[in-house]
Design an enzyme around this catalytic site. Structure first.
Site, PDB file in Angstrom:
ATOM      1  N   SER A 125       0.843  -1.192   0.000  1.00  0.00           N
ATOM      2  CA  SER A 125       0.000   0.000   0.000  1.00  0.00           C
ATOM      3  C   SER A 125       0.877   1.240   0.000  1.00  0.00           C
ATOM      4  CB  SER A 125      -0.865  -0.018   1.266  1.00  0.00           C
ATOM      5  OG  SER A 125      -1.420   1.252   1.495  1.00  0.00           O
ATOM      6  N   TYR A 150      -2.120  -1.280  10.847  1.00  0.00           N
ATOM      7  CA  TYR A 150      -2.332  -1.823   9.500  1.00  0.00           C
ATOM      8  C   TYR A 150      -1.155  -1.440   8.593  1.00  0.00           C
ATOM      9  CZ  TYR A 150      -3.824  -2.012   4.650  1.00  0.00           C
ATOM     10  OH  TYR A 150      -3.854  -2.249   3.295  1.00  0.00           O
ATOM     11  N   LYS A 154       2.020  -3.777   6.795  1.00  0.00           N
ATOM     12  CA  LYS A 154       2.421  -3.813   5.378  1.00  0.00           C
ATOM     13  C   LYS A 154       3.925  -3.557   5.246  1.00  0.00           C
ATOM     14  CE  LYS A 154      -1.442  -4.749   3.425  1.00  0.00           C
ATOM     15  NZ  LYS A 154      -1.627  -6.024   2.752  1.00  0.00           N
TER      16      LYS A 154
HETATM   17  P1  NAD Z   1     -10.729  -7.753   1.025  1.00  0.00           P
HETATM   18  O1  NAD Z   1     -10.954  -7.772   2.495  1.00  0.00           O
HETATM   19  O2  NAD Z   1     -11.896  -7.623   0.131  1.00  0.00           O
HETATM   20  O3  NAD Z   1      -9.897  -9.058   0.607  1.00  0.00           O
HETATM   21  C1  NAD Z   1      -9.050  -9.751   1.474  1.00  0.00           C
HETATM   22  C2  NAD Z   1      -9.463 -11.213   1.437  1.00  0.00           C
HETATM   23  O4  NAD Z   1      -8.614 -11.968   2.280  1.00  0.00           O
HETATM   24  C3  NAD Z   1     -10.892 -11.444   1.947  1.00  0.00           C
HETATM   25  O5  NAD Z   1     -11.578 -12.221   0.990  1.00  0.00           O
HETATM   26  C4  NAD Z   1     -10.717 -12.185   3.264  1.00  0.00           C
HETATM   27  O6  NAD Z   1     -11.796 -13.080   3.494  1.00  0.00           O
HETATM   28  C5  NAD Z   1      -9.391 -12.896   3.037  1.00  0.00           C
HETATM   29  N1  NAD Z   1      -8.599 -13.157   4.245  1.00  0.00           N
HETATM   30  C6  NAD Z   1      -8.296 -12.294   5.252  1.00  0.00           C
HETATM   31  N2  NAD Z   1      -7.509 -12.891   6.159  1.00  0.00           N
HETATM   32  C7  NAD Z   1      -7.297 -14.165   5.714  1.00  0.00           C
HETATM   33  C8  NAD Z   1      -6.551 -15.254   6.205  1.00  0.00           C
HETATM   34  N3  NAD Z   1      -5.888 -15.182   7.371  1.00  0.00           N
HETATM   35  N4  NAD Z   1      -6.544 -16.414   5.495  1.00  0.00           N
HETATM   36  C9  NAD Z   1      -7.235 -16.507   4.324  1.00  0.00           C
HETATM   37  N5  NAD Z   1      -7.962 -15.508   3.822  1.00  0.00           N
HETATM   38  C10 NAD Z   1      -7.994 -14.338   4.498  1.00  0.00           C
HETATM   39  O7  NAD Z   1      -9.664  -6.595   0.736  1.00  0.00           O
HETATM   40  P2  NAD Z   1      -9.155  -5.999  -0.638  1.00  0.00           P
HETATM   41  O8  NAD Z   1      -9.579  -4.581  -0.686  1.00  0.00           O
HETATM   42  O9  NAD Z   1      -9.474  -6.886  -1.759  1.00  0.00           O
HETATM   43  O10 NAD Z   1      -7.593  -5.992  -0.360  1.00  0.00           O
HETATM   44  C11 NAD Z   1      -6.752  -7.036  -0.781  1.00  0.00           C
HETATM   45  C12 NAD Z   1      -5.333  -6.755  -0.294  1.00  0.00           C
HETATM   46  O11 NAD Z   1      -4.906  -5.499  -0.788  1.00  0.00           O
HETATM   47  C13 NAD Z   1      -5.204  -6.675   1.231  1.00  0.00           C
HETATM   48  O12 NAD Z   1      -3.966  -7.260   1.592  1.00  0.00           O
HETATM   49  C14 NAD Z   1      -5.179  -5.195   1.496  1.00  0.00           C
HETATM   50  O13 NAD Z   1      -4.488  -4.882   2.676  1.00  0.00           O
HETATM   51  C15 NAD Z   1      -4.442  -4.684   0.270  1.00  0.00           C
HETATM   52  N6  NAD Z   1      -4.743  -3.291  -0.032  1.00  0.00           N
HETATM   53  C16 NAD Z   1      -6.043  -2.904  -0.194  1.00  0.00           C
HETATM   54  C17 NAD Z   1      -6.334  -1.560  -0.439  1.00  0.00           C
HETATM   55  C18 NAD Z   1      -7.769  -1.121  -0.601  1.00  0.00           C
HETATM   56  O14 NAD Z   1      -8.019   0.064  -0.506  1.00  0.00           O
HETATM   57  N7  NAD Z   1      -8.719  -1.986  -0.857  1.00  0.00           N
HETATM   58  C19 NAD Z   1      -5.296  -0.625  -0.521  1.00  0.00           C
HETATM   59  C20 NAD Z   1      -3.973  -1.048  -0.370  1.00  0.00           C
HETATM   60  C21 NAD Z   1      -3.699  -2.394  -0.122  1.00  0.00           C
HETATM   61  C1  UD1 Z   2      -7.302   4.791   3.521  1.00  0.00           C
HETATM   62  C2  UD1 Z   2      -6.385   4.248   4.594  1.00  0.00           C
HETATM   63  C3  UD1 Z   2      -5.110   3.740   3.961  1.00  0.00           C
HETATM   64  C4  UD1 Z   2      -5.424   2.744   2.841  1.00  0.00           C
HETATM   65  C5  UD1 Z   2      -6.309   3.460   1.817  1.00  0.00           C
HETATM   66  C6  UD1 Z   2      -6.635   2.625   0.612  1.00  0.00           C
HETATM   67  C7  UD1 Z   2      -6.956   5.648   6.545  1.00  0.00           C
HETATM   68  C8  UD1 Z   2      -6.471   6.687   7.496  1.00  0.00           C
HETATM   69  N1  UD1 Z   2      -6.097   5.300   5.547  1.00  0.00           N
HETATM   70  O1  UD1 Z   2      -6.661   5.879   2.927  1.00  0.00           O
HETATM   71  O2  UD1 Z   2      -4.290   3.121   4.928  1.00  0.00           O
HETATM   72  O3  UD1 Z   2      -4.232   2.297   2.220  1.00  0.00           O
HETATM   73  O4  UD1 Z   2      -7.516   3.836   2.498  1.00  0.00           O
HETATM   74  O5  UD1 Z   2      -7.833   1.975   0.757  1.00  0.00           O
HETATM   75  O6  UD1 Z   2      -8.039   5.125   6.680  1.00  0.00           O
HETATM   76  N2  UD1 Z   2     -13.161  10.858   3.226  1.00  0.00           N
HETATM   77  C9  UD1 Z   2     -14.241  11.645   3.565  1.00  0.00           C
HETATM   78  N3  UD1 Z   2     -15.358  11.051   4.083  1.00  0.00           N
HETATM   79  C10 UD1 Z   2     -15.445   9.697   4.287  1.00  0.00           C
HETATM   80  C11 UD1 Z   2     -14.333   8.884   3.929  1.00  0.00           C
HETATM   81  C12 UD1 Z   2     -13.206   9.506   3.409  1.00  0.00           C
HETATM   82  O7  UD1 Z   2     -14.195  12.856   3.404  1.00  0.00           O
HETATM   83  O8  UD1 Z   2     -16.479   9.210   4.780  1.00  0.00           O
HETATM   84  C13 UD1 Z   2     -11.985  11.493   2.622  1.00  0.00           C
HETATM   85  C14 UD1 Z   2     -10.693  11.293   3.382  1.00  0.00           C
HETATM   86  O9  UD1 Z   2     -10.491  12.311   4.337  1.00  0.00           O
HETATM   87  C15 UD1 Z   2      -9.656  11.302   2.245  1.00  0.00           C
HETATM   88  C16 UD1 Z   2     -10.414  10.707   1.056  1.00  0.00           C
HETATM   89  O10 UD1 Z   2     -11.796  10.865   1.366  1.00  0.00           O
HETATM   90  O11 UD1 Z   2      -9.300  12.626   1.920  1.00  0.00           O
HETATM   91  C17 UD1 Z   2     -10.126   9.246   0.816  1.00  0.00           C
HETATM   92  O12 UD1 Z   2     -10.345   8.519   2.023  1.00  0.00           O
HETATM   93  P1  UD1 Z   2     -10.299   6.927   2.091  1.00  0.00           P
HETATM   94  O13 UD1 Z   2     -11.124   6.353   1.012  1.00  0.00           O
HETATM   95  O14 UD1 Z   2     -10.593   6.524   3.492  1.00  0.00           O
HETATM   96  O15 UD1 Z   2      -8.787   6.576   1.722  1.00  0.00           O
HETATM   97  P2  UD1 Z   2      -7.413   7.120   2.385  1.00  0.00           P
HETATM   98  O16 UD1 Z   2      -7.655   7.997   3.521  1.00  0.00           O
HETATM   99  O17 UD1 Z   2      -6.557   7.623   1.286  1.00  0.00           O
END
Ligand code: NAD
Ligand code: UD1
Length: 341
Positions: A125, A150, A154
């Site tokens: 991330s 979190y 990472k």
């Molecule tokens: P998600 O929660 O939809 O997917 C994660 C999946 O992992 C889920 O299906 C959950 O059931 C499974 N899981 C969790 N713990 C497990 C375990 N111990 N064993 C087996 N399965 C397990 O999340 P996502 O948004 O698809 O994110 C996927 C990856 O990307 C995560 O590692 C997350 O941290 C990373 N990531 C997500 C974002 C985002 O904004 N969505 C941003 C940066 C990084």
């Molecule tokens: C969040 C996580 C970050 C993660 C990223 C990707 C936090 C502090 N950080 O980042 O670790 O990698 O998601 O999924 O949670 N906002 C509003 N109203 C809301 C929600 C968000 O105004 O109800 C604003 C926030 O202040 C920000 C933007 O929208 O400016 C995006 O927010 P969000 O979607 O939560 O993502 P990040 O904060 O970038």
């Protein structure tokens, strides 16, 4: 074609990536404990692709299960999505985060090593950059200090994987630093299905538009940004999924650890997102300006040049498409997947 193990493949980004891999002709094995996902996402992936990935319901922390899985399937690479991802929850339950994200990855790597599988793509991330860098963020910057468990989990995994690759040249590892994933498959069949009240902007906006929530709280309008609201690099999940395929292929020809940002290189403010969503949905998204959220930065976006140069990958979908696809998914599935469970 290779057989790829996708941990967390039933989740949001995982399900879109499973689909992309199936469509590219790969064999796919999904391992997911369904702690934050529904089996329905994979049923829909099957319908969309006309192919069936192998599914193992289980945990990445279960070494015996992993050993069995590697024995039964000729896996040659792993894309590792499984983990917990809620920042707020990680502050309340740090041990669960270190256990799933760090210890879980450790167990996965041990099982991979024992099975001789050494190609790994990891979901990292942009949070690992920490605060204080000028924008845009590029991969050459030193990592910073994430402000929550979190983010630290990472960073710990990135360091663990770096040590592993340094110890043994047979590993080839991609650390993909995602910016802000949004959007859904254009069919509206698969998308993001957060449990409870969404923390992230897009799912919240979509639930307001569909009438599940009354209004959006905009966290701060006094940042040093063009309209005062926070700016982020939103990236369409379909582009993200394509990036995983490119990384997987590129790692086939590389050794060691490689870091790639997956972002568009373009920032959009909260109010721009709200307006774009209103245009895409034809619905009003009422909002109220509220105080800044603790831990938020004013602006964050990627330098996406390295992925383009090294992977031949570039995000192709703009904000309008992200909003239109999010809306189609939300409108067709107002309660997410739960209506089908
Ligand atoms: P998600 O929660 O939809 O997917 C994660 C999946 O992992 C889920 O299906 C959950 O059931 C499974 N899981 C969790 N713990 C497990 C375990 N111990 N064993 C087996 N399965 C397990 O999340 P996502 O948004 O698809 O994110 C996927 C990856 O990307 C995560 O590692 C997350 O941290 C990373 N990531 C997500 C974002 C985002 O904004 N969505 C941003 C940066 C990084
Ligand atoms: C969040 C996580 C970050 C993660 C990223 C990707 C936090 C502090 N950080 O980042 O670790 O990698 O998601 O999924 O949670 N906002 C509003 N109203 C809301 C929600 C968000 O105004 O109800 C604003 C926030 O202040 C920000 C933007 O929208 O400016 C995006 O927010 P969000 O979607 O939560 O993502 P990040 O904060 O970038």
């Amino acid at each position: 074609m290779t057989t790829v193990l996708i941990t967390g493949g039933a989740g949001y980004i995982g399900s879109h990536t499973v689909l992309a891999l199936l469509e590219a002709g790969h064999e796919v094995v999904v391992l997911d404990n369904l702690c934050n996902a529904s089996r329905e996402s994979l049923r829909r992936v099957e319908r969309l692709s006309g192919r069936t990935p192998a599914f193992v319901q289980g945990d990445i922390r279960d070494r015996a299960l992993l050993d069995r899985l590697f024995h039964e399937h000729a896996v040659s690479a792993v894309i590792h999505f499984a983990g917990l991802k809620s920042v707020g929850e990680s502050v309340a339950q740090p041990l669960a985060y270190y256990e799933n994200n760090v210890a879980g990855t450790l167990t996965l790597c041990q099982a991979m090593q024992a099975a001789g599988v050494t190609r790994l793509v990891f979901s990292s991330s942009a949070t690992v950059y920490g605060d204080g860098h000028p924008m845009p963020l590029h991969e050459g910057l030193p990592t910073g200090q994430p402000t929550n468990p979190y983010g630290r989990s990472k960073l710990m995994v990135e360091e663990l994987l770096g040590d592993l690759a340094a110890s043994d040249a047979s590993w080839s590892i991609g650390l993909l630093r995602y910016f802000n994933p949004v959007g859904a498959h254009p069919s509206g069949e698969i998308g993001e299905d957060p449990r409870g009240i969404p923390n992230n902007l897009l799912p919240y906006v979509a639930q307001v538009a569909v009438g599940r929530r009354e209004r959006l709280a905009v966290y701060g309008d006094d940042y040093a940004t063009p309209d005062g609201t926070g700016v982020r690099d939103y990236i369409h999940v379909m582009d993200l999924a394509a990036g995983h395929l490119c990384a997987l292929n590129a790692l086939g020809e590389r050794e060691g650890v490689h870091i790639w940002n997956l972002g568009t290189g373009q920032g959009h403010s909260v109010l721009e997102v709200v307006r774009a969503f209103e245009r895409a949905s034809g619905r009003a998204v009422p909002f109220r300006i509220e105080p800044r959220r603790a831990g938020d930065v004013a602006a964050c976006w990627a330098d996406a040049a390295l992925a383009e140069r090294e992977l031949g990958w570039k995000a192709e979908r703009g904000l309008e498409e992200m909003m239109a696809d999010t809306w189609r998914w939300q409108r067709q599935n107002p309660q997410g997947y739960s209506q089908d469970d």
